[in-house]
Scaffold this active site. Structure first.
Site, PDB file in Angstrom:
ATOM      1  N   CYS A   2      39.141  42.440  33.853  1.00  0.00           N
ATOM      2  CA  CYS A   2      40.167  43.737  32.859  1.00  0.00           C
ATOM      3  C   CYS A   2      38.828  44.468  32.278  1.00  0.00           C
ATOM      4  CB  CYS A   2      40.460  43.218  31.730  1.00  0.00           C
ATOM      5  SG  CYS A   2      41.795  41.442  32.434  1.00  0.00           S
ATOM      6  N   ARG A  27      37.662  47.296  37.802  1.00  0.00           N
ATOM      7  CA  ARG A  27      37.405  45.910  36.985  1.00  0.00           C
ATOM      8  C   ARG A  27      39.196  44.603  37.204  1.00  0.00           C
ATOM      9  NH1 ARG A  27      33.294  44.991  33.872  1.00  0.00           N
ATOM     10  NH2 ARG A  27      33.771  43.621  32.631  1.00  0.00           N
ATOM     11  N   ASN A 101      39.330  40.740  27.990  1.00  0.00           N
ATOM     12  CA  ASN A 101      39.196  40.847  28.644  1.00  0.00           C
ATOM     13  C   ASN A 101      39.002  39.273  28.349  1.00  0.00           C
ATOM     14  OD1 ASN A 101      37.892  40.172  30.828  1.00  0.00           O
ATOM     15  ND2 ASN A 101      36.382  41.166  30.132  1.00  0.00           N
ATOM     16  N   GLY A 102      38.524  37.780  29.664  1.00  0.00           N
ATOM     17  CA  GLY A 102      38.360  36.273  29.470  1.00  0.00           C
ATOM     18  C   GLY A 102      39.673  34.879  29.189  1.00  0.00           C
ATOM     19  N   GLU A 505      29.303  37.720  55.662  1.00  0.00           N
ATOM     20  CA  GLU A 505      29.240  38.590  54.865  1.00  0.00           C
ATOM     21  C   GLU A 505      30.319  39.722  55.585  1.00  0.00           C
ATOM     22  OE1 GLU A 505      28.571  39.822  51.757  1.00  0.00           O
ATOM     23  OE2 GLU A 505      28.751  42.087  52.366  1.00  0.00           O
ATOM     24  N   GLU A 512      38.436  40.578  52.824  1.00  0.00           N
ATOM     25  CA  GLU A 512      39.239  41.730  51.289  1.00  0.00           C
ATOM     26  C   GLU A 512      39.635  43.154  51.165  1.00  0.00           C
ATOM     27  OE1 GLU A 512      34.182  42.367  49.656  1.00  0.00           O
ATOM     28  OE2 GLU A 512      36.330  42.127  47.886  1.00  0.00           O
TER      29      GLU A 512
HETATM   30  O1  M6R Z   1      28.666  41.027  40.516  1.00  0.00           O
HETATM   31  P1  M6R Z   1      28.264  39.897  41.161  1.00  0.00           P
HETATM   32  O2  M6R Z   1      27.164  40.283  42.648  1.00  0.00           O
HETATM   33  O3  M6R Z   1      28.326  38.459  40.305  1.00  0.00           O
HETATM   34  O4  M6R Z   1      29.444  39.429  42.014  1.00  0.00           O
HETATM   35  C1  M6R Z   1      29.955  38.214  43.107  1.00  0.00           C
HETATM   36  C2  M6R Z   1      30.560  38.273  44.303  1.00  0.00           C
HETATM   37  O5  M6R Z   1      31.728  38.254  43.234  1.00  0.00           O
HETATM   38  C3  M6R Z   1      30.948  40.418  44.909  1.00  0.00           C
HETATM   39  O6  M6R Z   1      29.604  39.511  45.370  1.00  0.00           O
HETATM   40  C4  M6R Z   1      32.027  39.432  45.732  1.00  0.00           C
HETATM   41  O7  M6R Z   1      32.219  38.879  46.481  1.00  0.00           O
HETATM   42  C5  M6R Z   1      32.443  40.794  46.352  1.00  0.00           C
HETATM   43  N1  M6R Z   1      33.747  42.011  45.837  1.00  0.00           N
HETATM   44  C6  M6R Z   1      32.184  41.293  48.215  1.00  0.00           C
HETATM   45  O8  M6R Z   1      32.424  42.539  48.101  1.00  0.00           O
END
Ligand code: M6R
Length: 636
Positions: A2, A27, A101-102, A505, A512
């Site tokens: 959000c 977001r 948000n949350g 990765e 995704e």
């Molecule tokens: O903001 P962060 O690095 O903590 O986010 C961690 C994961 O949510 C993030 O790396 C997610 O896996 C990516 N969308 C992958 O491309």
């Protein structure tokens, strides 16, 4: 999870708020909504789906002109992503509008209490209870900020809230607990937002809010209770906007002012079709920027930011890395570097699992929390657990002033600049660079590596930006290959040593973005089960270690390639320049520059990013905003 914007000032609130939502749409993009306050009346518009649906609605049914407003772009937690559940939420009399948000964990109990008192709630969200509670408290105390403080004390969970009240024009109030909210201080205007990109177009002066704080933005002359104890404000043609920050208890709170050191253009697509393409292209610079100022003229590392005395670092008996998703893959690669350069054992945990396995921690464990956003709730909870157990936590983060670095003992910022695409690219490469720096620094401080060895690795790291650039220049065949595979259902990824997390990765990116079945395996594991997945024509990407100093591994992976090829796999081999041994077994060969073995992920990952991005495009998917996802995951 959000995106939230609040505005009070001298411009058309609707324009400022929707422009901010556009920047925050990464977001969450299940639905969007806005509310403006004009002539003592709250007018709202909300629509399921992306922001563009809301913009269309606003085009057809414009809201009245106003200079106070708020908006929201949602990643649904409670209730389907439809018009009714979209934010803002109002109380039954339409006196207060709230965006959130949350997750409010005790919302069911609060909702039952409200219904008993005769409130009629219309959505399935946890958020709606807040608008009703705020309206009740407002009636009792007559001030939105005070009502917010009273309500927040009753809420459990993680939340950022922004609210406006019909009876207080010129006032916007926000609150935060375990979820991000920053204040933008402009000339005669003020902004509240989930992140600074929402208001960077208007001001680069910002205030960071602490945990359990309420902020009130009040335009000069706005009616209602006095704004005492203002911590900031700015004059302009439209008068000043006073910024008042207190704790949930009402006591004045300390805040940190900061200046944003990038400008609006950094948050724009800059001529690329997608943010992801721009961010892939920015990697050479991001890598170079992350090294900047951390290596002195003689190749010696100086990580002053670590703020942990060398004698304490020498006492460290274990390194534990916690992170999620792509950042977790960076951690898996870092383990090889930490153990090789420092000889200190290193564990890597998915942050969401960390505290539940009851990890063995203590003052001699050094915990590294990796997070691009600095707001990932799973990682935040893991680091809190580590600190409770007496461990020191170093954050590797890309977002200045986010919660994770704020709650850590020290932070090493990656200098990737804003990463907007949901799929992480440049943040990953810079996380790797930061991990290598920490590992080398530990090796330097503990004396496990000679000065010459460290200088040599640092020299190699300094050349990586150019190597990434060279990879980017040769990506057309990878794009062509991706397009040719757009109708496949499965792609597998194999690697050994640091190539294994690279394979993970590559598979994550494909899942995704292309919504395909993609899995990464350690190549040696294949024969223990996954080889059964190989059938005629299945594309398998293989990340090959260098034959120069990894001869044994190299030979083994060449055998693995032959094993899968014998079973019909179509092999896509990523191998360093000059590696001729793989040529006979590669249906498609992708060349990467030669690097030291531990640094190979910095170049080997890039073709996989390009591959996933192109496949997603070919399949007609949204590249920057894949379905069901959000950039910043602020729920557990
Ligand atoms: O903001 P962060 O690095 O903590 O986010 C961690 C994961 O949510 C993030 O790396 C997610 O896996 C990516 N969308 C992958 O491309």
């Amino acid at each position: 999870m959000c995106g939230i914007v609040g505005y009070v000032g001298r411009q058309a609130a609707l324009e400022v708020v929707t422009a901010g939502l556009r920047r925050l749409e990464y977001r969450g993009y299940d639905s969007a909504g806005v509310a403006v306050l004009a002539d003592g009346v709250l007018a709202t518009a909300k629509k399921a789906g992306k922001l563009v649906n809301l913009e269309k609605e606003l085009g057809e049914r414009p809201l009245p002109a106003a200079t106070t407003g708020l908006g929201h772009t949602r990643w649904a937690t409670h209730g389907a992503p439809n018009d009714v559940n979209a934010h803002p939420h109002l109380d039954d009399a339409g006196r207060v509008a709230v965006v959130h948000n949350g997750i409010i964990e005790n919302f069911a109990r609060l909702r039952a209490e409200l219904e008993e008192r005769g409130h009629r709630l219309t959505s399935e969200t946890d958020t709606e209870v807040v608008s009703h509670l705020l309206a009740e408290e407002y009636s009792a105390c007559g001030g939105l900020a005070e009502a917010m403080r009273l309500v927040c004390r009753r809420l459990e969970g993680a939340f950022t809230l922004v609210a406006v009240a019909a009876e207080e024009p010129g006032v916007v109030v926000g609150a935060r607990r375990n979820s991000p909210l920053v204040v933008g201080v402009g000339q005669g205007e003020g902004f509240l937002a989930s992140d600074v990109s929402a208001f960077i177009e208007y001001t680069r002066d910002a205030i960071e809010l602490g945990q359990d704080q309420v902020v009130e933005l009040r335009r000069d002359g706005a009616g209602g209770p006095d704004a005492t104890g203002g911590t900031g404000g700015a004059d302009g043609t439209g008068g000043a906007v006073a910024v008042t920050v207190t704790g949930f208890d009402g006591l004045p709170a300390e805040v940190r002012e900061f200046h944003i050191d990038w400008d609006a253009s950094a948050a724009e697509k800059g001529g690329y079709d997608y943010f992801m393409l721009k961010e892939i292209a920015e990697q050479p610079k991001a890598v170079a920027d992350t090294l900047l100022g951390r290596i002195d003229g003689s190749g010696h590392l100086s990580l002053d930011e670590l703020r942990i005395p060398p004698e304490e670092l020498r006492e460290v008996d274990k390194v534990v890395i916690v992170a999620c998703g792509t950042a977790h893959h960076a951690g898996l690669i870092a383990k090889y570097a930490v153990e090789h350069w420092t000889r200190v054992p290193c564990e890597v945990d998915l942050a969401s699992e960390f505290r539940y396995r009851d990890p063995i921690l203590g003052p001699r464990a050094l915990v590294i929390a990796i997070s691009q956003s600095g707001e990932t709730m799973d990682t935040l909870m893991a680091l809190r657990h580590a600190r409770e157990q007496g461990s020191k936590v170093v954050a590797i983060c890309n977002t200045n002033g986010a919660t994770i670095p704020r709650e850590s003992d020290a932070v090493l910022y990656t200098h990737a600049g804003p990463e907007v695409a949901v799929a992480s690219t440049k943040a990953f490469l810079t996380q790797l660079v930061a991990c290598y720096l920490v590992a080398l620094y530990l090796g330097q401080v503990r004396g496990t590596r000679s000065g010459e060895e460290i200088r040599e690795q640092v020299r190699e790291l300094s050349g990586i930006g150019d190597a990434v650039e060279r990879v980017l220049e040769t990506m057309e065949p990878v794009r062509e290959l991706a397009r040719s595979l757009s109708s496949r259902n499965t792609v597998l990824f194999l690697g050994r040593h640091v190539g294994h997390p690279v394979a993970l990765e590559g598979a994550l990116k494909l899942k995704e973005l292309a919504y395909m079945h993609a899995e990464g395996f350690a190549a040696g594991e294949l024969k223990h089960g996954p080889i059964a997945l190989i059938e005629e024509g299945v594309p398998v990407v293989v990340v090959v270690p260098s034959p120069r100093d990894r001869a044994v591994l190299h030979d083994k992976i060449v055998s693995n390639i032959q094993e899968i090829r014998a079973r019909g796999a179509r092999t896509i081999v990523i191998a360093e320049e000059g590696d001729e041994a793989v040529v006979p077994y590669a249906d498609h060969l992708v060349r990467i520059p030669a690097t030291p073995p531990l640094l190979q992920p910095l170049v080997a990952t890039v073709p996989l990013q390009v591959f996933a991005c192109e496949l997603a495009t070919a399949r007609g998917n949204e590249v920057d905003q894949p379905r069901n996802l959000a950039k910043s995951v602020t729920v557990e």
